[in-house]
Design a protein around this motif. Structure first.
Motif, short mmCIF file in Angstrom:
data_model
loop_
_atom_site.label_atom_id
_atom_site.label_comp_id
_atom_site.label_asym_id
_atom_site.label_seq_id
_atom_site.Cartn_x
_atom_site.Cartn_y
_atom_site.Cartn_z
N CYS A 155 -47.84 -4.52 73.35
CA CYS A 155 -47.06 -3.28 73.26
C CYS A 155 -45.80 -3.42 74.13
O CYS A 155 -45.72 -2.85 75.22
N ASP A 179 -53.34 -5.24 75.22
CA ASP A 179 -52.84 -4.10 74.46
C ASP A 179 -53.15 -2.82 75.23
O ASP A 179 -54.26 -2.32 75.20
N THR A 181 -51.79 0.11 74.78
CA THR A 181 -51.40 1.32 74.06
C THR A 181 -52.35 2.45 74.44
O THR A 181 -53.57 2.28 74.35
N ARG A 219 -46.17 -0.23 69.39
CA ARG A 219 -47.41 -0.76 68.80
C ARG A 219 -47.36 -0.69 67.28
O ARG A 219 -47.76 -1.64 66.58
N GLY A 223 -46.79 -4.44 67.01
CA GLY A 223 -48.08 -4.88 67.53
C GLY A 223 -48.73 -6.00 66.75
O GLY A 223 -49.15 -7.02 67.33
#
Length: 390
Positions: A155, A179, A181, A219, A223
């Motif tokens: 991200c 990640d 997010t 994302r 992503g």
């Protein structure tokens, strides 16, 4: 073992730690360990202390600890928010701290992938810092063995560009898919994410909401592309690929499909069980063990240990916790060799290193001398490749 030719005086060019409790893979033996030219020569059982040996006074001798994921170097280069520290000084301090904690091999975690704009921005640093680290290593300025662990932040805006700056000569041993997010993995609870981000970055509500929306947008747009590129680049480096904060069976199965065999900090029992089913080694944080739970509200590492779902420990953000947590696990399992393996052989093999982590002849002579005081391990000596560094 038990070589009669090594049971008497210590020959020139050989040094010996004797009258010790030596922690082997499956048992603890009383005896002596012999070292020559930076390698393990032999382990000899028995209580005698040869002439010229170091008398360990019944202390434990363990293989040097192997650390796969530590944010400690980042803490040294920025000891306080908005305070940048000279990198050479930070690297030396980090190296000395790890040696003092019994860590003789480290994969230094460095983030790749940045967000250069906005209140929640974080800037590129890994390529320059790693060059400085590798230069100091080449100059023999460091006490212990250093490899790189690139934390690929999915991200972000610049991940592909930053990964492209590394190659197979940069000692990149691990690449992890990160990640962060909000709303999933480590930060499923967005209120916990909000408290963490606002506390760390000093954002107000409006700035936080802008940052939150930016992460979701990144994302959604980048992503999947970033994830695929990270898998490809890890193969180019010849690095082990790791997952991070897997939460569901579906996420673990995706990791397995990428060829991942190392899971950093699964956040649920469900994910840990899926890792075991897919042949993925499970790594948990030492601070989680020492505190008795996760600071993010995720699964307890001790719970996973009790379920037989824990293979490797990482110090994460407290280097001293690595050894301490191994002794905590030894008490839980009533098995010191099993616990020691989580910080020595298991992380070494998971990262592709076959030349350390045990006391077999020919292995690197990475060793730590430990005495317990009120159930707390106290380090009394550290050797890296046979050279005393602590």
């Amino acid at each position: 073992m038990n070589s009669p030719s090594l049971s008497h005086d210590v020959d020139s060019g050989v040094f010996c730690l004797a009258n010790a409790q030596i922690v082997l893979e499956d048992r603890v033996v009383s005896g002596a360990i012999y070292v020559a030219e930076g390698k393990i020569l032999d382990v000899v059982e028995g209580g005698q202390c040869p002439v010229g040996a170091i008398d360990c006074d019944r202390d434990f001798i363990l293989p040097g600890l192997v650390e796969l994921h530590t944010d400690n170097l980042e803490r040294h280069i920025q000891p306080r928010p908005k305070v940048d520290w000279p990198h050479d000084a930070a690297i030396l301090a980090h190296d000395a701290e790890l040696a003092g904690c019994g860590i003789t091999t480290v994969f230094d975690a460095m983030r790749v992938g940045s967000i250069p704009t906005g209140k929640g921005r974080y800037l590129k640093y890994a390529r320059q810092l790693s060059r400085e680290m590798l230069a100091m290593r080449a100059e023999n300025a460091l006490k212990i063995s250093h490899f790189l662990h690139l934390r690929a932040e999915v991200c972000s805006e610049t991940l592909i560009e930053e990964l492209s700056e590394f190659d197979e000569n940069d000692r990149v041993g691990i690449v992890s898919l990160m990640d962060h997010t909000p709303g999933q993995r480590q930060f499923r609870d967005t209120e916990k994410f909000k408290a963490y981000v606002m506390g760390k970055s000093g954002m107000n509500d409006a700035e936080y909401q802008e940052h939150f929306d930016t992460l979701l947008d990144l994302r959604a747009r980048l992503g999947d592309k970033h994830e695929a590129m990270t898998v490809s680049e890890a193969a180019r480096f010849g690095a082990v690929l790791a997952s991070h904060d897997d939460t569901t069976t579906e996420q673990v199965e995706t990791s397995a499909g990428h060829g991942i065999r190392l899971a950093e900090f699964p956040t649920t029992v469900e994910a840990a069980r899926a890792c075991r089913d897919n042949g993925i080694a499970i790594m948990m944080g030492a601070p989680n063990i020492m505190r008795g739970g996760s600071h993010s509200g995720n699964v307890s590492a001790l719970e996973l240990a009790e379920l037989g779902l824990l293979d490797i420990i990482s110090s994460d953000y407290v280097p001293a916790a690595l050894l301490q947590s191994a002794f905590r696990l030894a008490k839980l399992w009533d098995d010191l060799p099993r616990a020691v393996k989580t910080v020595t052989k298991a992380p070494a093999r998971a990262s592709g290193l076959t030349d350390r982590g045990t006391f077999e002849p020919g292995m690197h002579a990475d060793m730590i001398r430990v005495r317990t005081l009120r159930d707390m391990p106290v380090i009394r000596g550290v050797w890296s490749h046979g050279r005393q560094v602590g």
